[in-house]
Design a protein around this motif. Structure first.
Motif, PDB file in Angstrom:
ATOM      1  N   GLN A  16       0.894  -1.200  -0.041  1.00 30.01           N
ATOM      2  CA  GLN A  16      -0.017  -0.037   0.082  1.00 30.01           C
ATOM      3  C   GLN A  16       0.797   1.242  -0.113  1.00 30.01           C
ATOM      4  OE1 GLN A  16      -2.758   0.466   3.258  1.00 30.01           O
ATOM      5  NE2 GLN A  16      -3.777   2.259   2.467  1.00 30.01           N
TER       6      GLN A  16
ATOM      7  N   ILE B 180      -6.817   9.732  -1.822  1.00 29.25           N
ATOM      8  CA  ILE B 180      -7.782   9.705  -0.615  1.00 29.25           C
ATOM      9  C   ILE B 180      -8.266   8.380  -0.425  1.00 29.25           C
ATOM     10  CG2 ILE B 180     -10.033  10.431   0.279  1.00 29.25           C
ATOM     11  CD1 ILE B 180      -9.312  13.221  -1.048  1.00 29.25           C
ATOM     12  N   THR B 181      -8.658   7.555  -1.338  1.00 30.37           N
ATOM     13  CA  THR B 181      -9.334   6.186  -1.069  1.00 30.37           C
ATOM     14  C   THR B 181      -8.354   5.205  -0.903  1.00 30.37           C
ATOM     15  OG1 THR B 181      -9.396   5.664  -3.637  1.00 30.37           O
ATOM     16  CG2 THR B 181     -11.473   6.578  -2.834  1.00 30.37           C
ATOM     17  N   TRP B 182      -7.065   5.540  -1.557  1.00 25.81           N
ATOM     18  CA  TRP B 182      -6.045   4.295  -1.299  1.00 25.81           C
ATOM     19  C   TRP B 182      -5.500   4.665   0.195  1.00 25.81           C
ATOM     20  CZ3 TRP B 182      -3.924   0.145  -2.798  1.00 25.81           C
ATOM     21  CH2 TRP B 182      -4.491  -0.430  -4.006  1.00 25.81           C
ATOM     22  N   ARG B 183      -5.622   5.799   0.583  1.00 27.68           N
ATOM     23  CA  ARG B 183      -5.148   6.225   2.205  1.00 27.68           C
ATOM     24  C   ARG B 183      -5.904   5.715   3.090  1.00 27.68           C
ATOM     25  NH1 ARG B 183      -3.475  11.962   0.361  1.00 27.68           N
ATOM     26  NH2 ARG B 183      -1.136  11.775   0.027  1.00 27.68           N
ATOM     27  N   GLN B 184      -7.155   5.727   2.810  1.00 26.44           N
ATOM     28  CA  GLN B 184      -8.361   4.955   3.568  1.00 26.44           C
ATOM     29  C   GLN B 184      -8.231   3.635   3.718  1.00 26.44           C
ATOM     30  OE1 GLN B 184     -11.874   6.950   1.863  1.00 26.44           O
ATOM     31  NE2 GLN B 184     -11.529   8.707   3.022  1.00 26.44           N
TER      32      GLN B 184
ATOM     33  N   ARG C 103      -7.631  -0.181   4.511  1.00 37.37           N
ATOM     34  CA  ARG C 103      -6.853  -0.631   5.758  1.00 37.37           C
ATOM     35  C   ARG C 103      -6.672  -2.391   5.457  1.00 37.37           C
ATOM     36  NH1 ARG C 103      -5.677   3.546   6.450  1.00 37.37           N
ATOM     37  NH2 ARG C 103      -6.115   5.076   7.980  1.00 37.37           N
TER      38      ARG C 103
END
Length: 160
Positions: free
Chosen positions: A7, A69-73, A75
């Motif tokens: 990630q 943004i979506t990749w940082r979210q 988990r």
């Protein structure tokens, strides 16, 4: 393999892509607003073309921001057989020719290849046809996709 490291690699590549897109958008904006590109007659379209390019570049910058943004979210979690393959899964597939390939399934917008532990890992968005087909599956399941040359078959060998 370390999914969190994967990630981080995706985020680093997306950040580099964003910086490159921002530079391109700035250059296109400067070209569109430069005094030499002001139309001298109705057939002089250089300024208009530069404006279209600047608009497209600005859209690309915004798409990359949203993807980041979506990749940082995301988990990544350990595989849960009851839930099946989900976002953040690392999947080992084998095709009909016995070729194995690793996939890291994530949000859409980040198609790239990464290296980890000497292996190539294809980052795949959940909106891609193969990504959609994998959701909810588990080891031993077969996935079939209609492709231009016919139907492709894959077996899920392992999920992390």
């Amino acid at each position: 393999m370390d999914k969190n490291l994967l990630q981080e690699q995706v985020l680093a590549q997306l950040q580099a892509d964003l910086q490159q897109a921002q530079r391109a958008a700035q250059t296109a904006h400067e070209a569109a607003t430069h005094e030499e590109n002001v139309a001298e007659n109705k057939y002089d379209t250089l300024g208009l073309e530069a404006a279209y390019l600047a608009s497209g570049q600005a859209r690309r910058v915004e798409e990359l921001r949203q993807t980041l943004i979506t990749w940082r979210q995301l988990r990544p979690r350990p595989f849960d057989a009851a839930q099946g393959i989900a976002l953040g899964a690392l999947v080992l597939l084998v095709d009909a020719q016995e070729r194995e390939r690793w996939l890291f399934l994530g949000p859409q917008g980040a198609s790239m290849k990464l290296q980890q532990q000497g292996l190539e890992i294809q980052v795949l968005g959940s909106a891609a046809p193969l990504g959609r087909a994998l959701l909810g599956k588990g080891p031993g399941d077969e996935v079939r996709l209609a492709a231009a040359g016919g139907v492709q078959s894959f077996e899920v060998l392992a999920v992390e």
